[in-house]
Motif scaffolding. Structure first.
Motif, mmCIF file in Angstrom:
data_model
loop_
_atom_site.group_PDB
_atom_site.id
_atom_site.type_symbol
_atom_site.label_atom_id
_atom_site.label_comp_id
_atom_site.label_asym_id
_atom_site.label_seq_id
_atom_site.Cartn_x
_atom_site.Cartn_y
_atom_site.Cartn_z
ATOM 1 N N ARG A 195 0.834 -1.209 0.000
ATOM 2 C CA ARG A 195 0.000 0.000 0.000
ATOM 3 C C ARG A 195 0.866 1.256 0.000
ATOM 4 O O ARG A 195 0.590 2.214 -0.724
ATOM 5 N N TYR A 196 1.936 1.240 0.801
ATOM 6 C CA TYR A 196 2.806 2.425 0.857
ATOM 7 C C TYR A 196 3.554 2.608 -0.466
ATOM 8 O O TYR A 196 3.761 3.737 -0.919
ATOM 9 N N GLN A 250 2.397 6.068 -1.061
ATOM 10 C CA GLN A 250 3.328 6.911 -0.301
ATOM 11 C C GLN A 250 2.626 7.634 0.854
ATOM 12 O O GLN A 250 3.050 8.706 1.285
ATOM 13 N N ASP A 251 1.557 7.045 1.344
ATOM 14 C CA ASP A 251 0.760 7.661 2.405
ATOM 15 C C ASP A 251 1.257 7.170 3.760
ATOM 16 O O ASP A 251 1.052 6.019 4.135
ATOM 17 N N GLU A 252 1.888 8.062 4.532
ATOM 18 C CA GLU A 252 2.449 7.667 5.821
ATOM 19 C C GLU A 252 1.359 7.353 6.848
ATOM 20 O O GLU A 252 1.631 6.715 7.866
ATOM 21 N N GLN A 253 0.132 7.795 6.599
ATOM 22 C CA GLN A 253 -0.968 7.472 7.506
ATOM 23 C C GLN A 253 -1.393 6.010 7.368
ATOM 24 O O GLN A 253 -2.103 5.494 8.218
ATOM 25 N N GLY A 254 -0.944 5.358 6.289
ATOM 26 C CA GLY A 254 -1.341 3.982 6.036
ATOM 27 C C GLY A 254 -0.271 2.966 6.376
ATOM 28 O O GLY A 254 -0.255 1.850 5.838
ATOM 29 N N TYR A 263 10.611 1.373 5.573
ATOM 30 C CA TYR A 263 11.947 1.012 5.074
ATOM 31 C C TYR A 263 11.862 -0.077 4.013
ATOM 32 O O TYR A 263 12.471 0.036 2.936
ATOM 33 N N LEU A 264 11.089 -1.123 4.295
ATOM 34 C CA LEU A 264 10.973 -2.221 3.338
ATOM 35 C C LEU A 264 10.252 -1.781 2.067
ATOM 36 O O LEU A 264 10.594 -2.227 0.961
ATOM 37 N N ALA A 265 9.273 -0.892 2.208
ATOM 38 C CA ALA A 265 8.566 -0.387 1.031
ATOM 39 C C ALA A 265 9.509 0.388 0.119
ATOM 40 O O ALA A 265 9.370 0.351 -1.119
ATOM 41 N N GLN A 266 10.471 1.066 0.712
ATOM 42 C CA GLN A 266 11.423 1.856 -0.077
ATOM 43 C C GLN A 266 12.530 1.000 -0.682
ATOM 44 O O GLN A 266 13.061 1.324 -1.746
ATOM 45 N N LYS A 267 12.866 -0.096 -0.026
ATOM 46 C CA LYS A 267 14.018 -0.911 -0.453
ATOM 47 C C LYS A 267 13.635 -2.140 -1.279
ATOM 48 O O LYS A 267 14.433 -2.630 -2.080
ATOM 49 N N ALA A 268 12.443 -2.689 -1.057
ATOM 50 C CA ALA A 268 12.070 -3.965 -1.686
ATOM 51 C C ALA A 268 11.434 -3.747 -3.052
ATOM 52 O O ALA A 268 10.650 -2.805 -3.242
ATOM 53 N N ALA A 269 11.762 -4.637 -3.992
ATOM 54 C CA ALA A 269 11.098 -4.615 -5.294
ATOM 55 C C ALA A 269 9.653 -5.069 -5.117
ATOM 56 O O ALA A 269 9.374 -6.027 -4.393
ATOM 57 N N GLN A 270 8.729 -4.382 -5.784
ATOM 58 C CA GLN A 270 7.310 -4.697 -5.621
ATOM 59 C C GLN A 270 7.006 -6.131 -6.014
ATOM 60 O O GLN A 270 6.188 -6.804 -5.370
ATOM 61 N N GLU A 271 7.672 -6.637 -7.062
ATOM 62 C CA GLU A 271 7.443 -8.018 -7.497
ATOM 63 C C GLU A 271 7.817 -8.996 -6.384
ATOM 64 O O GLU A 271 7.168 -10.030 -6.191
ATOM 65 N N LYS A 272 8.868 -8.645 -5.626
ATOM 66 C CA LYS A 272 9.306 -9.521 -4.537
ATOM 67 C C LYS A 272 8.292 -9.520 -3.390
ATOM 68 O O LYS A 272 8.011 -10.559 -2.790
ATOM 69 N N VAL A 273 7.746 -8.338 -3.111
ATOM 70 C CA VAL A 273 6.732 -8.247 -2.051
ATOM 71 C C VAL A 273 5.484 -9.022 -2.460
ATOM 72 O O VAL A 273 4.884 -9.745 -1.651
ATOM 73 N N LEU A 274 5.077 -8.881 -3.716
ATOM 74 C CA LEU A 274 3.908 -9.618 -4.210
ATOM 75 C C LEU A 274 4.135 -11.120 -4.120
ATOM 76 O O LEU A 274 3.227 -11.880 -3.785
ATOM 77 N N SER A 275 5.371 -11.544 -4.420
ATOM 78 C CA SER A 275 5.692 -12.971 -4.380
ATOM 79 C C SER A 275 5.596 -13.517 -2.956
ATOM 80 O O SER A 275 4.988 -14.568 -2.716
#
Length: 328
Positions: free
Chosen positions: A257-258, A262-266, A278-290
């Protein structure tokens, strides 16, 4: 017998006010919203000889027998062990009860929970009783996950979704039920219980906030390489697997979601907000989805009481989680 919960009042009036009752009701909704209490109240009402103002009288012979746990026309079917399946032999015993004549000359009422705990053979054994119950028999089936039921089970019941309380109603009820907790504590408990106030009281009793603190501290140390996946898997042995998978699924969802808003309230509760960001900024979205997909698959196995090796499962989770900030 306890009253129904405040958020169930409207549904209670509808159910108790029926001039004719169905032979089978499927009361469904998330765990922790009071379905069992509603079913028990309806059972008492249906068995009562002299209901008053849509409530069981509490004074007749039937009410006294039910309160004593010795009502001959009442049957409760549950797994023999918590978390285990309801077996076909248990259902066959129930079917024998269904075909008997009511000993007090009124209704027979059966409560079955959770319905999804029946294995395939047990569910099939129940079908005929659902379709053609003997005499004036009412079956009250409770389900936390109705999607897991056979379509033939669902189609033979009046399906009744049970209401979820509003957040304001939940907070008010929890404040009265847990007077020792601060407003912030109650809000955290309700979040951890996915909005279910009764689940929140159970989680509080089992020390969920202490368990959550242990897990959050471990995840932070994992990302700082201060602890290994295997050490954490062993150290979390007292934390229920469903809770762990709920939390990691929630964190994966918050990361995605972030990344999108980019909503810090979420970012979710403050205990993991910085880690999620931190993880939202560093991790590839495909990896998070996986990993989210993997988490959801394993969570279904956990909820289905699959025979899993707990330590190996958690090690696999934590190795994947630790790799999130790395290359995609």
């Amino acid at each position: 017998m306890a009253d129904v919960y405040p958020w169930q009042e409207t549904l209670w009036q509808q159910l108790a006010g029926r001039t004719q009752h169905a032979h089978a009701y499927l009361l469904h909704g998330p765990a922790g919203i009071g379905k069992r209490a509603l079913a028990e109240r309806l059972m008492a009402f249906l068995l009562c000889k002299s209901p008053v103002d849509l409530q069981p009288c509490g004074q007749c012979k039937s009410c006294h027998l039910l309160a004593a746990g010795s009502h001959p026309d009442n049957y409760v079917l549950e797994p023999e062990e918590a978390g285990k399946a309801i077996k076909v032999d248990q259902v066959r015993t129930l079917v024998n009860f269904v075909v008997q004549t009511a000993q007090l000359g009124g209704r027979k009422v059966i409560l079955l929970e959770p319905t999804e705990a029946m294995n395939l053979n047990a569910a099939n054994a129940l079908l005929k009783s659902l379709e053609e119950p003997s005499g004036d028999t009412v079956l009250l089936l409770i389900s936390h996950q109705p999607s897991r039921l056979l379509p033939t089970i669902r189609s033979r019941c009046v399906q009744q979704a049970c209401p979820l309380p509003s957040q304001a109603m939940s907070l008010q009820w929890l404040s009265a039920a847990l007077p020792e907790c601060s407003e912030q504590d109650i809000r955290e408990l309700l979040y951890l219980a996915a909005g279910s106030p009764l689940a929140a009281t159970r989680l509080h009793a089992q020390g969920v906030r202490e368990q959550r603190a242990l897990v959050v501290d471990g995840v932070k140390k994992l990302h700082k390489q201060q602890v290994s996946a295997s050490q954490l898997a062993e150290g979390w042995k007292d934390v229920p697997l469903p809770l762990l998978f709920d939390w990691f699924c929630d964190w994966a969802q918050l990361i995605l979601r972030y990344q999108l808003t980019q909503d810090e309230q979420g970012l979710g509760p403050t205990d993991m907000a910085k880690v999620v960001q931190y993880l939202a900024q560093k991790a590839a979205q495909e990896k998070v989805l996986s990993i989210q997909d993997w988490l959801l698959q394993q969570r279904q196995k956990v909820l289905g009481n699959a025979n899993l090796n707990r330590v190996l499962l958690l090690e696999a989770l934590l190795v994947q989680w630790a790799s999130l900030p790395g290359p995609g």
